[in-house]
Design a protein around this motif. Structure first.
Motif, PDB file in Angstrom:
ATOM      1  N   TYR A  43      54.640  30.896  31.530  1.00 33.73           N
ATOM      2  CA  TYR A  43      54.185  29.790  30.684  1.00 33.73           C
ATOM      3  C   TYR A  43      54.935  28.548  31.144  1.00 33.73           C
ATOM      4  CZ  TYR A  43      53.091  26.773  26.814  1.00 33.73           C
ATOM      5  OH  TYR A  43      52.639  25.716  26.074  1.00 33.73           O
ATOM      6  N   PRO A  44      54.274  27.477  31.437  1.00 34.99           N
ATOM      7  CA  PRO A  44      52.814  27.316  31.424  1.00 34.99           C
ATOM      8  C   PRO A  44      52.153  28.101  32.559  1.00 34.99           C
ATOM      9  CG  PRO A  44      53.888  25.297  32.179  1.00 34.99           C
ATOM     10  CD  PRO A  44      54.975  26.249  31.789  1.00 34.99           C
ATOM     11  N   TYR A  45      50.877  28.404  32.362  1.00 37.98           N
ATOM     12  CA  TYR A  45      50.080  29.159  33.322  1.00 37.98           C
ATOM     13  C   TYR A  45      49.145  28.186  34.023  1.00 37.98           C
ATOM     14  CZ  TYR A  45      47.545  33.213  35.151  1.00 37.98           C
ATOM     15  OH  TYR A  45      46.995  34.164  35.971  1.00 37.98           O
ATOM     16  N   THR A  46      49.196  28.156  35.356  1.00 39.66           N
ATOM     17  CA  THR A  46      48.467  27.152  36.132  1.00 39.66           C
ATOM     18  C   THR A  46      47.348  27.779  36.964  1.00 39.66           C
ATOM     19  OG1 THR A  46      49.886  27.376  38.072  1.00 39.66           O
ATOM     20  CG2 THR A  46      50.624  25.833  36.338  1.00 39.66           C
ATOM     21  N   ILE A  47      46.566  26.927  37.586  1.00 35.60           N
ATOM     22  CA  ILE A  47      45.526  27.380  38.515  1.00 35.60           C
ATOM     23  C   ILE A  47      46.156  28.176  39.647  1.00 35.60           C
ATOM     24  CG2 ILE A  47      43.837  26.600  40.233  1.00 35.60           C
ATOM     25  CD1 ILE A  47      43.121  24.328  38.279  1.00 35.60           C
ATOM     26  N   ASP A  48      47.292  27.717  40.177  1.00 30.01           N
ATOM     27  CA  ASP A  48      47.974  28.458  41.248  1.00 30.01           C
ATOM     28  C   ASP A  48      48.380  29.857  40.783  1.00 30.01           C
ATOM     29  OD1 ASP A  48      47.714  26.390  43.071  1.00 30.01           O
ATOM     30  OD2 ASP A  48      49.740  25.621  42.752  1.00 30.01           O
ATOM     31  N   ASP A  49      48.840  29.974  39.542  1.00 32.94           N
ATOM     32  CA  ASP A  49      49.189  31.299  39.012  1.00 32.94           C
ATOM     33  C   ASP A  49      47.963  32.203  38.990  1.00 32.94           C
ATOM     34  OD1 ASP A  49      51.927  30.663  38.464  1.00 32.94           O
ATOM     35  OD2 ASP A  49      51.284  29.651  36.616  1.00 32.94           O
ATOM     36  N   ALA A  50      46.829  31.653  38.574  1.00 35.12           N
ATOM     37  CA  ALA A  50      45.588  32.435  38.511  1.00 35.12           C
ATOM     38  C   ALA A  50      45.152  32.867  39.909  1.00 35.12           C
ATOM     39  CB  ALA A  50      44.491  31.627  37.828  1.00 35.12           C
ATOM     40  N   VAL A  51      45.196  31.968  40.872  1.00 34.11           N
ATOM     41  CA  VAL A  51      44.816  32.296  42.252  1.00 34.11           C
ATOM     42  C   VAL A  51      45.721  33.401  42.798  1.00 34.11           C
ATOM     43  CG1 VAL A  51      44.725  31.390  44.615  1.00 34.11           C
ATOM     44  CG2 VAL A  51      43.778  30.047  42.722  1.00 34.11           C
ATOM     45  N   ASN A  52      47.025  33.276  42.576  1.00 36.78           N
ATOM     46  CA  ASN A  52      47.965  34.298  43.048  1.00 36.78           C
ATOM     47  C   ASN A  52      47.713  35.644  42.382  1.00 36.78           C
ATOM     48  OD1 ASN A  52      49.246  32.514  44.798  1.00 36.78           O
ATOM     49  ND2 ASN A  52      50.765  31.910  43.265  1.00 36.78           N
ATOM     50  N   TRP A  53      47.402  35.627  41.094  1.00 34.50           N
ATOM     51  CA  TRP A  53      47.172  36.872  40.365  1.00 34.50           C
ATOM     52  C   TRP A  53      45.887  37.556  40.844  1.00 34.50           C
ATOM     53  CZ3 TRP A  53      43.739  38.412  36.308  1.00 34.50           C
ATOM     54  CH2 TRP A  53      44.098  39.627  35.698  1.00 34.50           C
ATOM     55  N   ILE A  54      44.863  36.781  41.136  1.00 35.61           N
ATOM     56  CA  ILE A  54      43.625  37.352  41.676  1.00 35.61           C
ATOM     57  C   ILE A  54      43.911  38.010  43.025  1.00 35.61           C
ATOM     58  CG2 ILE A  54      41.342  36.793  42.628  1.00 35.61           C
ATOM     59  CD1 ILE A  54      41.090  34.720  40.336  1.00 35.61           C
ATOM     60  N   SER A  55      44.665  37.347  43.872  1.00 36.74           N
ATOM     61  CA  SER A  55      45.030  37.914  45.170  1.00 36.74           C
ATOM     62  C   SER A  55      45.837  39.207  44.993  1.00 36.74           C
ATOM     63  CB  SER A  55      45.833  36.896  45.973  1.00 36.74           C
ATOM     64  OG  SER A  55      46.260  37.456  47.181  1.00 36.74           O
ATOM     65  N   PHE A  56      46.791  39.183  44.077  1.00 29.45           N
ATOM     66  CA  PHE A  56      47.603  40.363  43.741  1.00 29.45           C
ATOM     67  C   PHE A  56      46.700  41.513  43.296  1.00 29.45           C
ATOM     68  CE2 PHE A  56      49.724  42.604  40.176  1.00 29.45           C
ATOM     69  CZ  PHE A  56      50.847  43.119  40.814  1.00 29.45           C
ATOM     70  N   SER A  57      45.712  41.200  42.476  1.00 34.57           N
ATOM     71  CA  SER A  57      44.785  42.212  41.967  1.00 34.57           C
ATOM     72  C   SER A  57      43.946  42.818  43.089  1.00 34.57           C
ATOM     73  CB  SER A  57      43.869  41.602  40.905  1.00 34.57           C
ATOM     74  OG  SER A  57      44.621  41.103  39.836  1.00 34.57           O
ATOM     75  N   ILE A  58      43.415  41.963  43.955  1.00 36.92           N
ATOM     76  CA  ILE A  58      42.575  42.427  45.063  1.00 36.92           C
ATOM     77  C   ILE A  58      43.388  43.288  46.026  1.00 36.92           C
ATOM     78  CG2 ILE A  58      41.275  41.669  47.107  1.00 36.92           C
ATOM     79  CD1 ILE A  58      40.378  39.228  45.332  1.00 36.92           C
ATOM     80  N   GLN A  59      44.585  42.821  46.389  1.00 41.86           N
ATOM     81  CA  GLN A  59      45.443  43.594  47.294  1.00 41.86           C
ATOM     82  C   GLN A  59      45.818  44.940  46.673  1.00 41.86           C
ATOM     83  OE1 GLN A  59      46.050  42.986  50.475  1.00 41.86           O
ATOM     84  NE2 GLN A  59      44.802  41.152  50.267  1.00 41.86           N
ATOM     85  N   GLY A  60      46.074  44.946  45.380  1.00 40.74           N
ATOM     86  CA  GLY A  60      46.418  46.186  44.696  1.00 40.74           C
ATOM     87  C   GLY A  60      45.288  47.197  44.723  1.00 40.74           C
ATOM     88  N   TYR A  61      44.062  46.721  44.576  1.00 39.77           N
ATOM     89  CA  TYR A  61      42.911  47.629  44.648  1.00 39.77           C
ATOM     90  C   TYR A  61      42.750  48.169  46.063  1.00 39.77           C
ATOM     91  CZ  TYR A  61      38.248  49.545  44.495  1.00 39.77           C
ATOM     92  OH  TYR A  61      37.176  50.395  44.599  1.00 39.77           O
ATOM     93  N   ARG A  62      42.872  47.290  47.042  1.00 38.88           N
ATOM     94  CA  ARG A  62      42.729  47.726  48.437  1.00 38.88           C
ATOM     95  C   ARG A  62      43.760  48.789  48.806  1.00 38.88           C
ATOM     96  NH1 ARG A  62      41.701  41.809  51.053  1.00 38.88           N
ATOM     97  NH2 ARG A  62      39.485  41.702  50.533  1.00 38.88           N
ATOM     98  N   SER A  63      44.968  48.657  48.285  1.00 43.25           N
ATOM     99  CA  SER A  63      46.036  49.608  48.613  1.00 43.25           C
ATOM    100  C   SER A  63      46.010  50.852  47.723  1.00 43.25           C
ATOM    101  CB  SER A  63      47.396  48.921  48.492  1.00 43.25           C
ATOM    102  OG  SER A  63      47.689  48.648  47.132  1.00 43.25           O
ATOM    103  N   GLY A  64      45.179  50.842  46.681  1.00 37.13           N
ATOM    104  CA  GLY A  64      45.120  51.966  45.746  1.00 37.13           C
ATOM    105  C   GLY A  64      46.227  51.936  44.707  1.00 37.13           C
ATOM    106  N   GLU A  65      46.945  50.814  44.614  1.00 39.35           N
ATOM    107  CA  GLU A  65      48.065  50.702  43.682  1.00 39.35           C
ATOM    108  C   GLU A  65      47.673  50.162  42.313  1.00 39.35           C
ATOM    109  OE1 GLU A  65      50.917  48.249  45.684  1.00 39.35           O
ATOM    110  OE2 GLU A  65      51.310  49.755  47.226  1.00 39.35           O
ATOM    111  N   ARG A  66      46.534  49.445  42.221  1.00 39.89           N
ATOM    112  CA  ARG A  66      46.164  48.803  40.966  1.00 39.89           C
ATOM    113  C   ARG A  66      44.648  48.731  40.806  1.00 39.89           C
ATOM    114  NH1 ARG A  66      50.383  46.188  42.801  1.00 39.89           N
ATOM    115  NH2 ARG A  66      49.299  44.723  44.126  1.00 39.89           N
ATOM    116  N   TYR A  67      44.229  48.895  39.562  1.00 41.72           N
ATOM    117  CA  TYR A  67      42.856  48.638  39.154  1.00 41.72           C
ATOM    118  C   TYR A  67      42.965  47.634  38.024  1.00 41.72           C
ATOM    119  CZ  TYR A  67      41.554  52.940  41.610  1.00 41.72           C
ATOM    120  OH  TYR A  67      41.356  53.911  42.559  1.00 41.72           O
TER     121      TYR A  67
END
Length: 183
Positions: A43-67
């Protein structure tokens, strides 16, 4: 790579997080209460935080570590929060984490999302155990977990150090056998 799964409930669509979610993500995650009651959103949560979190989410799915699923309200097609499974493959289990935009609290939405993710975790991914933690100061999350049939397993004293302060959590669990007994 397989396509990211999409789950549906009576009121929700749970799908991959996407760049089109960024405006709503920033709108709802930019909340001091959400930041104080979860481990990761700043907090505060910014556009950059959202972009990074989306990337984190995508990488996690690709590696099988996160859904990590975006929670989409069917009636408006609006992003309103997220719920995820953080995989501990060597132990055949996953940790559930979630947050929901404040305007949607106390409407049973997170319980609905949690039920869908638990069903996916046990029946599709075949985990033996799902578990979740919530900060002691956030009993509302505990109520969501209890409503889903999860069982309090432990109080983890001073489990996390956040901004120089130790925080305790309550841990809940559900094994696959316990889940089948609920059905």
């Amino acid at each position: 790579m397989k396509a990211f799964p999409q789950l549906t409930t009576d009121r929700l669509i749970l799908r991959r997080v996407a760049t089109e979610d960024i405006p709503a993500m920033v709108k709802y995650a930019n909340n001091r209460q959400i930041s104080e009651n979860t481990l990761t959103p700043p907090y505060p949560y910014t556009i950059d935080d959202a972009v990074n979190w989306i990337s984190f989410s995508i990488q996690g799915y690709r590696s099988g570590e996160r859904y990590i699923f975006a929670i989409i309200l069917q009636e408006s097609n609006e992003f309103i929060g997220a719920i995820g499974l953080h995989v501990k493959q060597e132990h055949n289990k996953a940790e559930i984490g979630f947050w929901l935009g404040q305007p949607f609290w106390n409407r049973g939405i997170m319980s609905e999302a949690l039920q869908a993710v638990m069903e996916y975790g046990f029946n599709t991914l075949h985990f033996n155990k799902l578990f979740a933690n919530h900060f002691i100061e956030n009993p509302a999350s505990g109520k969501v977990l209890q409503k889903a049939g999860m069982i309090q397993e432990a109080v983890l004293k001073d489990e996390y150090r956040i901004k120089g302060k130790y925080r305790s959590v309550i841990q809940y669990r559900l094994t696959e056998a316990e889940y089948q007994q609920l059905r």
